[in-house]
Scaffold this active site. Structure first.
Site, PDB file in Angstrom:
ATOM      1  N   ASP A  26     -29.573  15.283   3.852  1.00  0.00           N
ATOM      2  CA  ASP A  26     -30.892  15.185   3.263  1.00  0.00           C
ATOM      3  C   ASP A  26     -31.180  16.518   2.555  1.00  0.00           C
ATOM      4  O   ASP A  26     -30.490  17.509   2.804  1.00  0.00           O
ATOM      5  CB  ASP A  26     -31.905  14.926   4.390  1.00  0.00           C
ATOM      6  CG  ASP A  26     -33.317  14.855   3.861  1.00  0.00           C
ATOM      7  OD1 ASP A  26     -33.560  14.135   2.873  1.00  0.00           O
ATOM      8  OD2 ASP A  26     -34.195  15.531   4.436  1.00  0.00           O
ATOM      9  N   ASP A  28     -34.906  17.991   1.327  1.00  0.00           N
ATOM     10  CA  ASP A  28     -36.120  18.665   1.812  1.00  0.00           C
ATOM     11  C   ASP A  28     -36.101  18.762   3.336  1.00  0.00           C
ATOM     12  O   ASP A  28     -36.006  17.751   4.027  1.00  0.00           O
ATOM     13  CB  ASP A  28     -37.376  17.880   1.402  1.00  0.00           C
ATOM     14  CG  ASP A  28     -37.511  17.737  -0.110  1.00  0.00           C
ATOM     15  OD1 ASP A  28     -37.688  18.746  -0.792  1.00  0.00           O
ATOM     16  OD2 ASP A  28     -37.422  16.582  -0.594  1.00  0.00           O
TER      17      ASP A  28
END
Lengths: 307, 307
Positions: A26, A28
């Site tokens: 991922d 953020d």
């Protein structure tokens, strides 16, 4: 999984790194927070590449295009290829292409969705162009005319959400034949602020669900669509992949339900307390404080590989 | 109810009128459409009053206050008392009073909610005042400061919905202790247009559900709250009341689940085809084309009463 996961020891980290041929990160909260790289992220990615691992980045953030994410990666000093980046705006465009969709798309969302639609040759309207659009109430009975060529409404995080956009989207769904309702993702919160919870794309999707009483097709995490794309294009199977992310209900759920290994980092949304909360039912295989923690096995890993 | 309802014959209409001491009418689609009174509405109300029936008007429309609805009734030539009018904005204010609520209210909605809060002595912020409010993105990490005195977020239909309001409401819910989340109603569609489906308050409520992942307290139809208020203040029991409305999922469901008689009018949202659709599970006791149809028994009713 019936019991809480273990914080990964060095042995666990080695097991994770040996077992998987590919890692999906991922962005953020995992690789960066806002405009700051998470310490060690760049070194970990370099280490994995040195070990011959495949690397992908998958984010539910639909505000930017893949190109813009690439520029952000490069700006933060990461060596990344655009083919390694998948976001939920791209997912919406890729989904439509798998359906051989050729009509127009109405966008409730930001520039990323518009740009990804263009990048696969689809015409997209709405989005930022309707940021200040207002309904004409001057006639007693307002009437919303929509482009009959719109065959899909794509909804993502939109910081310029307004009544006009919701009405345009609703009208397309109700009046245009077989119009698709696609949600890039349903994340409740956004990565807008690092120290406060901010409204995410789940709000815009929730608004159109509330008005239409229809269920959207969700293409971002935790839906399997992007994992299917990655497996199909890379030749990898899910069991060869470890998903690394900071959210239980997107990243970890996504990995778990598709048979990937899962590694939670506590550098983003999920705290250790919320993971261990009795209400939580989503557990990663292992967890670590932050991506940089993987560097503790750097020497051991090199040794193993060389030996 | 296992079978479809009957279109009311004159005998049925007489049965309905004899059996019930009170009638609760919906407004939009039942008494009026937009700015036009539905033919016969005024005569039917006069007839019922002549028969000694109690009359109430209950609407999920939260954009206006009770006073403003009274003015609309009077402007259309109806003889109505303000104590007969209940709307979902009033319901939210009345609900808070039953909880002895004394803090401030943040409103995602229109003027009706603000005015009803004021009418029960509560301070309300937001609503129309935040129609053009924008988040300050000039700092890298935006931060939403909210009034700590806000103890409830009340959400209704809002034609000026924006990201600022959603974020303000979310922050109150997450950061202010024991902050209540109240929905005036969850109607998917609004009465804005008579010839097209327009986005209703369900969209604004859906947006805040999508962002907060919390369930609101719903005070409008089909929640029983307003029926409880009417019964308590009038001394009527639900079995003495007939609910007359144009929507299956609000008016008719509301009456059915509380043991009232229910009469559907086909002059608004629900068509005969949609009521008879195999997916529909909500049936009224009887249905008629429009409120004016009750006038067909005017002579018989007078005769019965006088005899």
């Amino acid at each position: 999984m019936a019991h809480a996961p273990l914080k990964a020891s060095d042995d666990c980290k080695l097991e994770i790194l040996h077992k998987h041929s590919a890692f999906i990160f991922d962005l953020d909260g995992t690789i960066w927070k806002g405009t700051q790289l998470i310490p060690g992220a760049s070194e970990v990615l370099n280490l994995l590449r040195y070990q011959g691992k495949r690397i992908f980045f998958v984010t539910n953030n639909s505000t930017l295009s893949r190109k813009a994410f690439l520029q952000k990666c490069i700006g933060l000093g990461l060596k990344v290829n655009i083919d390694e980046i998948y976001n939920s705006a791209y997912a919406a465009a890729a989904y439509l292409k798998t359906k051989n969709f050729q009509k127009k798309v109405y966008v409730i969302g930001e520039r990323g969705i518009i740009e990804e639609m263009h990048s696969v040759g689809l015409e997209a309207v709405g989005g930022p162009d309707d940021a200040d659009a207002k309904v004409d109430y001057s006639k007693g009975d307002p009437y919303m005319e929509v482009d009959e060529e719109v065959g899909a409404v794509v909804v993502g995080w939109d910081r310029n959400i307004n009544y006009y956009k919701l009405q345009y989207g609703l009208t397309c769904l109700l009046e245009n034949q077989d119009c698709l309702f696609i949600a890039t993702n349903t994340d409740a919160r956004s990565p807008l602020s690092t120290n406060q919870e901010w409204v995410g794309g789940g709000a815009m999707v929730g608004a159109l669900i509330g008005a239409s009483e229809l269920d959207p097709i969700v293409v971002g995490k935790p839906a399997s669509f992007l994992l299917d794309v990655i497996c199909r294009t890379s030749g990898l199977s899910c069991s060869q992949i470890c998903v690394v992310g900071d959210r239980l209900d997107t990243d970890i759920l996504w990995g778990n339900k598709n048979g990937c290994g899962t590694l939670l980092v506590l550098s983003g949304v999920t705290s250790e307390a919320s993971m261990l909360d009795s209400d939580n039912k989503i557990y990663p295989s292992y967890f670590i404080d932050s991506i940089g923690d993987l560097l503790s096995v750097k020497e051991k890993l090199s040794y193993c590989t060389v030996s």
